[in-house]
Design an enzyme around this catalytic site. Structure first.
Site, PDB file in Angstrom:
ATOM      1  N   HIS A 169       0.846  -1.208   0.000  1.00 38.76           N
ATOM      2  CA  HIS A 169       0.000   0.000   0.000  1.00 38.76           C
ATOM      3  C   HIS A 169       0.873   1.246   0.000  1.00 38.76           C
ATOM      4  CE1 HIS A 169      -4.253  -1.486   1.156  1.00 38.76           C
ATOM      5  NE2 HIS A 169      -3.609  -2.401   0.466  1.00 38.76           N
TER       6      HIS A 169
ATOM      7  N   LYS B 134       0.224  -0.396  15.112  1.00 40.31           N
ATOM      8  CA  LYS B 134       1.601  -0.543  15.605  1.00 40.31           C
ATOM      9  C   LYS B 134       1.847  -1.781  16.465  1.00 40.31           C
ATOM     10  CE  LYS B 134       3.442   2.995  13.749  1.00 40.31           C
ATOM     11  NZ  LYS B 134       3.359   2.451  12.399  1.00 40.31           N
TER      12      LYS B 134
ATOM     13  N   TYR C 228       3.558   6.307  10.366  1.00 41.10           N
ATOM     14  CA  TYR C 228       2.689   5.206   9.923  1.00 41.10           C
ATOM     15  C   TYR C 228       3.503   4.102   9.252  1.00 41.10           C
ATOM     16  CZ  TYR C 228      -1.459   2.822   8.237  1.00 41.10           C
ATOM     17  OH  TYR C 228      -2.434   1.874   8.012  1.00 41.10           O
TER      18      TYR C 228
HETATM   19  P1  FAD Z   1       0.164 -12.131  21.530  1.00 41.02           P
HETATM   20  O1  FAD Z   1      -0.205 -12.151  20.102  1.00 41.02           O
HETATM   21  O2  FAD Z   1      -0.885 -11.771  22.529  1.00 41.02           O
HETATM   22  O3  FAD Z   1       0.761 -13.565  21.878  1.00 41.02           O
HETATM   23  C1  FAD Z   1       1.005 -13.969  23.199  1.00 41.02           C
HETATM   24  C2  FAD Z   1       0.848 -15.474  23.270  1.00 41.02           C
HETATM   25  O4  FAD Z   1       1.152 -15.907  24.606  1.00 41.02           O
HETATM   26  C3  FAD Z   1      -0.572 -15.934  22.999  1.00 41.02           C
HETATM   27  O5  FAD Z   1      -0.569 -16.941  22.015  1.00 41.02           O
HETATM   28  C4  FAD Z   1      -1.072 -16.436  24.333  1.00 41.02           C
HETATM   29  O6  FAD Z   1      -2.000 -17.502  24.203  1.00 41.02           O
HETATM   30  C5  FAD Z   1       0.214 -16.870  24.998  1.00 41.02           C
HETATM   31  N1  FAD Z   1       0.150 -16.900  26.455  1.00 41.02           N
HETATM   32  C6  FAD Z   1      -0.502 -16.059  27.285  1.00 41.02           C
HETATM   33  N2  FAD Z   1      -0.334 -16.427  28.568  1.00 41.02           N
HETATM   34  C7  FAD Z   1       0.440 -17.526  28.538  1.00 41.02           C
HETATM   35  C8  FAD Z   1       0.948 -18.367  29.566  1.00 41.02           C
HETATM   36  N3  FAD Z   1       0.679 -18.152  30.861  1.00 41.02           N
HETATM   37  N4  FAD Z   1       1.729 -19.412  29.213  1.00 41.02           N
HETATM   38  C9  FAD Z   1       1.999 -19.654  27.888  1.00 41.02           C
HETATM   39  N5  FAD Z   1       1.528 -18.887  26.879  1.00 41.02           N
HETATM   40  C10 FAD Z   1       0.764 -17.841  27.220  1.00 41.02           C
HETATM   41  N6  FAD Z   1      -2.598  -4.644  16.442  1.00 41.02           N
HETATM   42  C11 FAD Z   1      -2.635  -3.971  15.319  1.00 41.02           C
HETATM   43  O7  FAD Z   1      -1.597  -3.461  14.892  1.00 41.02           O
HETATM   44  N7  FAD Z   1      -3.820  -3.868  14.630  1.00 41.02           N
HETATM   45  C12 FAD Z   1      -4.980  -4.467  15.072  1.00 41.02           C
HETATM   46  O8  FAD Z   1      -6.025  -4.384  14.452  1.00 41.02           O
HETATM   47  C13 FAD Z   1      -4.978  -5.162  16.259  1.00 41.02           C
HETATM   48  N8  FAD Z   1      -6.096  -5.748  16.753  1.00 41.02           N
HETATM   49  C14 FAD Z   1      -6.026  -6.428  17.944  1.00 41.02           C
HETATM   50  C15 FAD Z   1      -7.169  -7.021  18.488  1.00 41.02           C
HETATM   51  C16 FAD Z   1      -7.108  -7.691  19.714  1.00 41.02           C
HETATM   52  C17 FAD Z   1      -8.356  -8.327  20.300  1.00 41.02           C
HETATM   53  C18 FAD Z   1      -5.889  -7.752  20.423  1.00 41.02           C
HETATM   54  C19 FAD Z   1      -5.806  -8.478  21.770  1.00 41.02           C
HETATM   55  C20 FAD Z   1      -4.742  -7.170  19.855  1.00 41.02           C
HETATM   56  C21 FAD Z   1      -4.812  -6.500  18.626  1.00 41.02           C
HETATM   57  N9  FAD Z   1      -3.682  -5.901  18.047  1.00 41.02           N
HETATM   58  C22 FAD Z   1      -3.737  -5.230  16.910  1.00 41.02           C
HETATM   59  C23 FAD Z   1      -2.405  -5.971  18.653  1.00 41.02           C
HETATM   60  C24 FAD Z   1      -1.544  -7.064  18.039  1.00 41.02           C
HETATM   61  O9  FAD Z   1      -2.340  -8.139  17.630  1.00 41.02           O
HETATM   62  C25 FAD Z   1      -0.562  -7.446  19.107  1.00 41.02           C
HETATM   63  O10 FAD Z   1       0.240  -6.312  19.353  1.00 41.02           O
HETATM   64  C26 FAD Z   1       0.291  -8.654  18.753  1.00 41.02           C
HETATM   65  O11 FAD Z   1      -0.503  -9.811  18.753  1.00 41.02           O
HETATM   66  C27 FAD Z   1       1.416  -8.787  19.780  1.00 41.02           C
HETATM   67  O12 FAD Z   1       2.039 -10.022  19.623  1.00 41.02           O
HETATM   68  P2  FAD Z   1       2.633 -10.782  20.880  1.00 41.02           P
HETATM   69  O13 FAD Z   1       3.241 -12.020  20.331  1.00 41.02           O
HETATM   70  O14 FAD Z   1       3.438  -9.855  21.687  1.00 41.02           O
HETATM   71  O15 FAD Z   1       1.376 -11.132  21.796  1.00 41.02           O
HETATM   72  C1  DHB Z   2      -6.066  -3.115  10.678  1.00 40.54           C
HETATM   73  C2  DHB Z   2      -6.090  -2.818  11.999  1.00 40.54           C
HETATM   74  C3  DHB Z   2      -5.618  -1.597  12.429  1.00 40.54           C
HETATM   75  O1  DHB Z   2      -5.619  -1.297  13.715  1.00 40.54           O
HETATM   76  C4  DHB Z   2      -5.152  -0.664  11.555  1.00 40.54           C
HETATM   77  O2  DHB Z   2      -4.733   0.533  11.995  1.00 40.54           O
HETATM   78  C5  DHB Z   2      -5.110  -0.971  10.223  1.00 40.54           C
HETATM   79  C6  DHB Z   2      -5.568  -2.213   9.786  1.00 40.54           C
HETATM   80  C7  DHB Z   2      -6.570  -4.435  10.225  1.00 40.54           C
HETATM   81  O3  DHB Z   2      -6.973  -5.244  11.069  1.00 40.54           O
HETATM   82  O4  DHB Z   2      -6.604  -4.652   9.020  1.00 40.54           O
END
Ligand code: FAD
Ligand code: DHB
Length: 402
Positions: free
Chosen positions: A80, A305, A393
């Site tokens: 994009h 982010k 961004y």
């Molecule tokens: P996570 O993806 O949360 O992974 C952590 C993992 O640890 C999980 O699989 C969990 O099951 C595991 N875990 C937890 N506790 C334990 C334990 N005690 N023992 C073993 N394993 C454990 N970001 C964006 O940029 N755009 C979005 O649209 C967006 N939407 C989101 C919607 C939701 C509902 C959420 C919760 C987050 C969203 N985010 C979004 C944020 C983005 O998805 C996260 O920043 C990203 O997933 C971070 O990755 P991570 O691996 O740090 O954490």
């Molecule tokens: C999406 C989520 C976001 O928070 C964003 O800023 C842009 C795209 C997505 O889920 O596609």
């Protein structure tokens, strides 16, 4: 995908959590010849079923390439060159490429990133324990770390050199650090995002971030045939309250007339509500425990982010660990927290700013609303202001420490 490599009694780095942070760290360390064990409390299917982020920065794409898992993203991801802001029914394009000297983002879902990393880990026969129970971490303050968990009814203690806390906001690692050693900062926003995934072509070729008197909306996508839409909604709303018809009607009311007319709807294949939060926990290291991704910080999703910050933490942590093993230097590990946090706070600022600019704040009528309008008018008329938005961004460079 899940595989049955035996659980070792010792590993170099024990990684808690198989989200994008944990899986990417495991792959980067594997490429450098460092052993890891990943312990995840959910099943692989559950992890893959969570629909989350969709926008990948160049730094994250580079990290996936370095981990050897970028091929499908290059094939199927959608580059994009710009995004659109729709303010009170009028669309304005932010030319990301033109404003940043050639940088763009790739739309490729977090689910796909996770699947590519899981497949690579399985192909390399690296040990991953899914559906681990009673996960706990020990000894990281004293220098003899180990992780304990139950798998298929059997209790395991796995000794390690380091523990990587990649277990998200609700994980076990951050709460295992004495509260007196942590400083936390938090803002909870008075609304959530209701998200819908649909097998229908996106309403526009580029993402549209919408500010309307009825609240924020976002038109995003996963492919040319699958779209992702979000609506700002009250925090007390439940998914069951929102029929598909109600969702599409409300989205149309927030869009400009052209987008409202072009919108292709269909039955939702996923619908969920996410609360919005800014959160940082400092420092990101305690002894031999290192936090990365959502385990240490949360951003509201507006700036896209969250996933990208998780990837940049992991790049720093992987390099620091590689330096420890290859060069017997702990300089990178010692600087990890300060280095990562400098970047985290900049992403926190951008995400807070874009959230504040684009949403309806129920308590904000009057002065606050006029400030939003003035800032948006300035943004639309100023290339300098658009450049600030664009460079944040697409993602700040990895070496932007101060
Ligand atoms: P996570 O993806 O949360 O992974 C952590 C993992 O640890 C999980 O699989 C969990 O099951 C595991 N875990 C937890 N506790 C334990 C334990 N005690 N023992 C073993 N394993 C454990 N970001 C964006 O940029 N755009 C979005 O649209 C967006 N939407 C989101 C919607 C939701 C509902 C959420 C919760 C987050 C969203 N985010 C979004 C944020 C983005 O998805 C996260 O920043 C990203 O997933 C971070 O990755 P991570 O691996 O740090 O954490
Ligand atoms: C999406 C989520 C976001 O928070 C964003 O800023 C842009 C795209 C997505 O889920 O596609």
């Amino acid at each position: 995908m899940p595989h049955s490599t035996p659980i070792p009694s010792r590993t170099q780095v024990a990684i808690i959590g198989a989200g994008p942070a944990g899986l990417l760290l495991g792959q980067l360390l594997h490429c450098a010849g460092i052993d890891t064990l990943i312990v995840e409390r959910q099943s692989a299917e559950h992890v893959l079923g969570r629909i989350r982020a969709g926008v990948i920065e160049q730094t994250t794409a580079d990290a996936l390439d370095r981990a050897g898992v970028g091929a499908r993203m290059h094939r199927e991801g959608l580059p994009h060159d710009g995004v659109e802001l729709c303010v009170d029914g009028q669309r304005h394009r932010i030319d990301l490429v033109g404003l940043t000297g050639g940088k763009r983002v790739v739309v490729y879902g977090q689910t796909e990133v996770t699947r590519d990393l899981m497949d690579a880990r399985a192909a390399a026969k690296l040990p991953t324990v899914y559906e681990a129970q009673e996960v706990s971490i020990h000894g990281f303050e004293s220098g003899k770390p180990f992780v304990r968990f139950r798998s298929n009814g059997e209790l395991h203690d796995v000794a390690c050199d380091f523990i990587a806390g990649c277990d998200g906001f609700h994980g076990v690692c951050r709460p295992s650090i004495p509260a007196s050693a942590l400083h936390t900062f938090e803002r909870v926003y008075p609304f959530g995002w209701l998200g819908v995934l649909v097998d229908a072509p996106p309403v526009s070729d580029e993402l549209i971030y919408v500010r309307s008197p009825r609240g924020f909306a976002l038109c995003s996508m996963r492919s040319r045939t699958r779209s992702r839409y979000y609506l700002q909604c009250p925090l007390n709303n439940k998914v069951e309250q929102w029929s598909d018809v109600a969702f599409w009607d409300e989205l149309r009311r927030r869009l400009d007339p052209q987008a409202a007319a072009d919108l292709v709807t269909g039955p939702s294949i996923e619908k969920s509500i996410a609360p919005l939060r800014s959160f940082v926990s400092e420092p990101m290291r305690f002894g031999k425990l290192f936090l990365a991704g959502d385990a240490a910080h949360i951003v509201p999703p507006t700036g896209a982010k969250g996933l990208n910050l998780a990837a940049s933490d992991v790049l720093l942590l992987a390099d620091a660990m590689i330096e420890h093993y290859d060069e017997h230097s702990d300089a990178g590990l010692d600087h990890y927290s300060a280095h990562a946090l400098a970047r985290v706070w900049k992403a926190e600022r951008f995400s807070w700013w874009l959230t504040s600019l684009m949403h309806n704040f129920p308590e904000n009528a009057g002065f606050g609303e006029r400030m939003q309008e003035a800032e948006l008018a300035y943004l639309m008329g100023s290339r300098a202001a658009q450049q600030v938005l664009a460079e944040n961004y697409v993602g700040l460079p990895m070496d932007a420490r101060r």
